[in-house]
Design a protein around this motif. Structure first.
Motif, PDB file in Angstrom:
ATOM      1  N   UNK A 100     -12.771   8.791 -14.269  1.00 10.26           N
ATOM      2  CA  UNK A 100     -12.437   8.415 -12.902  1.00 10.26           C
ATOM      3  C   UNK A 100     -12.046   6.671 -12.716  1.00 10.26           C
ATOM      4  N   UNK A 101     -11.405   6.417 -11.920  1.00 11.34           N
ATOM      5  CA  UNK A 101     -11.130   5.299 -11.729  1.00 11.34           C
ATOM      6  C   UNK A 101     -11.954   4.770 -10.466  1.00 11.34           C
ATOM      7  N   UNK A 102     -13.131   4.138 -10.440  1.00 11.34           N
ATOM      8  CA  UNK A 102     -13.825   3.557  -9.604  1.00 11.34           C
ATOM      9  C   UNK A 102     -13.418   2.534  -8.877  1.00 11.34           C
ATOM     10  N   UNK A 103     -13.556   2.855  -7.507  1.00 13.37           N
ATOM     11  CA  UNK A 103     -13.413   1.304  -6.512  1.00 13.37           C
ATOM     12  C   UNK A 103     -11.879   1.341  -6.469  1.00 13.37           C
ATOM     13  N   UNK A 118     -23.680  10.205  -8.344  1.00 16.21           N
ATOM     14  CA  UNK A 118     -23.753  11.030  -9.438  1.00 16.21           C
ATOM     15  C   UNK A 118     -22.520  11.816  -9.691  1.00 16.21           C
ATOM     16  N   UNK A 119     -22.085  11.977 -10.974  1.00 20.87           N
ATOM     17  CA  UNK A 119     -21.078  12.749 -11.304  1.00 20.87           C
ATOM     18  C   UNK A 119     -21.119  14.152 -11.051  1.00 20.87           C
ATOM     19  N   UNK A 120     -20.225  14.788 -10.241  1.00 16.33           N
ATOM     20  CA  UNK A 120     -20.465  16.271  -9.732  1.00 16.33           C
ATOM     21  C   UNK A 120     -19.014  16.686  -9.494  1.00 16.33           C
ATOM     22  N   UNK A 121     -18.616  17.863  -9.175  1.00 20.50           N
ATOM     23  CA  UNK A 121     -17.336  18.411  -9.040  1.00 20.50           C
ATOM     24  C   UNK A 121     -17.508  19.385  -7.680  1.00 20.50           C
ATOM     25  N   UNK A 122     -17.504  18.512  -6.385  1.00 20.26           N
ATOM     26  CA  UNK A 122     -17.564  19.192  -5.275  1.00 20.26           C
ATOM     27  C   UNK A 122     -16.055  19.863  -5.073  1.00 20.26           C
ATOM     28  N   UNK A 123     -16.152  20.915  -4.191  1.00 25.47           N
ATOM     29  CA  UNK A 123     -14.668  21.536  -4.036  1.00 25.47           C
ATOM     30  C   UNK A 123     -14.148  20.451  -2.920  1.00 25.47           C
ATOM     31  N   UNK A 124     -12.997  20.837  -2.796  1.00 28.80           N
ATOM     32  CA  UNK A 124     -12.004  19.970  -1.840  1.00 28.80           C
ATOM     33  C   UNK A 124     -12.360  20.191  -0.456  1.00 28.80           C
ATOM     34  N   UNK A 125     -12.837  18.942   0.207  1.00 27.71           N
ATOM     35  CA  UNK A 125     -13.382  19.093   1.426  1.00 27.71           C
ATOM     36  C   UNK A 125     -14.847  19.360   1.683  1.00 27.71           C
ATOM     37  N   UNK A 126     -15.372  19.658   0.506  1.00 24.87           N
ATOM     38  CA  UNK A 126     -17.179  19.783   0.540  1.00 24.87           C
ATOM     39  C   UNK A 126     -17.643  18.668   0.617  1.00 24.87           C
ATOM     40  N   UNK A 127     -18.693  18.466   1.441  1.00 22.97           N
ATOM     41  CA  UNK A 127     -19.449  17.152   1.468  1.00 22.97           C
ATOM     42  C   UNK A 127     -20.680  17.355   0.682  1.00 22.97           C
ATOM     43  N   UNK A 128     -20.918  16.159  -0.387  1.00 21.44           N
ATOM     44  CA  UNK A 128     -22.235  16.117  -0.873  1.00 21.44           C
ATOM     45  C   UNK A 128     -23.085  15.065  -0.536  1.00 21.44           C
ATOM     46  N   UNK A 129     -24.264  15.036  -0.704  1.00 19.24           N
ATOM     47  CA  UNK A 129     -25.238  13.926  -0.186  1.00 19.24           C
ATOM     48  C   UNK A 129     -25.963  13.641  -1.448  1.00 19.24           C
ATOM     49  N   UNK A 130     -26.210  12.360  -1.670  1.00 24.43           N
ATOM     50  CA  UNK A 130     -26.961  11.805  -2.416  1.00 24.43           C
ATOM     51  C   UNK A 130     -27.823  10.515  -2.184  1.00 24.43           C
TER      52      UNK A 130
END
Length: 494
Positions: A100-103, A118-130
């Protein structure tokens, strides 16, 4: 191994220590639970605020005609986006390809740094919290969402929004400080209330102690006053013990007076006999027999009053019991030898082998022995002895029946036979006290004796006595050492 700490002997301190420990544990658990709930609430509110900011970034994100990402910072409402290291940051990463191209786009507040989620693969539109590290090592809470401009195709864009957690951590810390102070005050108030409660709860014991001191010092005879319903039964039982002790003392004084009065006459007779023997030497030969007769009278009175004292003391005493079958069999063995020349037949019918009298065994021997001896004196050939429980009685009782095939007595004579010193036939050996002894001992134990006509044609004596509730295994006569001399002691009673 460490020894357990000894408990304090003071009931007050035991209650206070137990209350303090229980209250402290409850307050600590409540504080831990409230602190956790508040922290969780603040975190949820923080995530909700960041999600709102992420929605704003998502709404402003677009692509130009060449497919390059665009996001005008002027369209974002919060001024912290433009202030370097303000604590509120956004960033857009392109997820095309393996790396991925960051920033690709980022807020001015990030200045020359990047957000690294962190590298993960959320589904389109899904919100992840870190939770991530931000500029200057600050602790950030980050929310991310992956979007595509054309659903199912085209490049994926990763939108990140993060904020510094210092403000929320400070709010949680301030809440914990206030909570700890409030719970400490609450714990102190609860301990004051517990101390007052223990003092009020133990106050009746102080009144009880004062009453006991008054009884001991002779200022009052019984415990007086009103006590709580938990203490009142103890007071009633103690007053019952005092009442029983008073009755025992009065009874002992009465019996001592009766005994002194009873032996005063034989002593005076012996003294007069000694004087007469000195004045008339020719009567000295008869003096030993005369003295022996008077000593026998004194001994009978002493034994009789001892029997009364023993019966009065054993009445209602727990654990005192005497099995009927062994006593009856031992008495029959003695009577068969005493009246051997008459060839009497004895029949013993004990319905329940474990049947037991709630009293002293010696008193049972006294009562049953006198009834059997009286039956043997009048029987022609047979004496029947029966023992059974009384099922219809309100309190546990047993019934002893002694019958003979003699001539019997009339209804008028039955009442006289229970009086002390009354002999219905002067030709028959005896002192006329046997049935009277049975009558008085039975009454001391709360029972009674009745005389009637038996199935064998002679006199039937029925004795009702208190019975023990539980039956223990009966001891066989062969395994018991019965002192026949002790069993026949009733012959020496008045």
């Amino acid at each position: 191994m460490a020894l357990p700490l000894p408990l304090p002997r003071s009931l007050r301190w035991r209650l206070l220590v137990a209350t303090f420990v229980a209250t402290a544990v409850a307050v600590l658990l409540a504080g831990w639970l409230l602190s956790g709930l508040f922290r969780e609430h603040v975190t949820r509110q923080f995530v909700a605020t960041l999600t709102t900011e992420l929605d704003q970034v998502t709404a402003r994100f677009e692509l130009d005609a060449n497919g390059r990402p665009l996001l005008d910072p002027a369209r974002l409402s919060d001024p912290r986006w433009t202030r370097p290291y303000s604590g509120l940051y956004w960033q857009i990463d392109e997820m095309a390809g393996a790396a991925p191209r960051r920033g690709v786009l980022r807020s001015r507040s990030l200045w020359d740094t990047e957000l690294r989620a962190p590298t993960d693969a959320p589904a389109d539109g899904e919100v992840h919290v870190h939770e991530v590290a931000g500029p200057g090592g600050a602790e950030l809470l980050l929310v991310e969402r992956t979007v595509r401009m054309a659903p199912g195709r085209g490049a994926a864009w990763r939108l990140l929004v993060a904020a510094d957690r210092r403000d929320s951590a400070a709010a949680v810390a301030e809440f914990n400080r206030l909570l700890a102070g409030s719970l400490a005050v609450l714990l102190g108030l609860l301990m004051v209330a517990a101390t007052a409660q223990v003092a009020m709860g133990l106050a009746p014991l102080k009144a009880l102690r004062r009453g006991l001191n008054a009884v001991r010092e002779g200022r009052q005879q019984f415990l007086e006053g009103e006590f709580p319903q938990e203490v009142q039964p103890l007071v009633d039982d103690f007053n019952g013990v005092l009442q029983r002790n008073t009755e025992i003392v009065v009874r002992a004084r009465t019996q001592a007076g009766n005994l002194a009065h009873a032996i005063k006459t034989p002593l005076a007779v012996m003294a007069q006999g000694a004087i007469s023997a000195q004045q008339h030497p020719e009567t000295l030969v008869a003096l030993p027999a005369f003295v022996t007769d008077q000593v026998e009278v004194v001994r009978r009175h002493v034994n009789w009053h001892l029997a009364r004292s023993r019966a009065a003391a054993a009445q209602g005493m727990p654990g005192v019991r005497a099995e009927v079958a062994p006593v009856a069999q031992a008495l029959v063995r003695v009577m068969s030898r005493v009246h051997a020349e008459r060839g009497l037949q004895f029949d013993i019918a004990v319905v329940e082998p474990g049947l037991a009298f709630a009293g002293e065994e010696q008193d049972l021997q006294e009562m049953l022995g006198n009834l059997i001896d009286n039956a043997c004196k009048w029987a022609r050939s047979a004496v029947h002895i029966a023992a059974s429980r009384v099922p219809e009685a309100a309190t546990p009782q047993l019934r002893l029946v002694v019958e003979d095939d003699g001539p019997g007595i009339t209804v008028e004579q039955r009442k006289q036979a229970l009086s002390r010193g009354v002999r219905l036939d002067e030709a028959t050996p005896g002192s006329g006290l046997g049935l009277a002894i049975v009558h008085e001992l039975a009454e001391l134990y709360g029972g009674h004796v009745t005389l009637g006509s038996g199935r064998l044609g002679g006199l039937k004596a029925e004795l009702l006595l208190p019975r023990t509730r539980s039956a223990m295994p009966s001891t066989t006569v062969a395994n018991r050492l019965v002192d026949d001399v002790a069993v026949t002691n009733y012959h020496a009673q008045p």
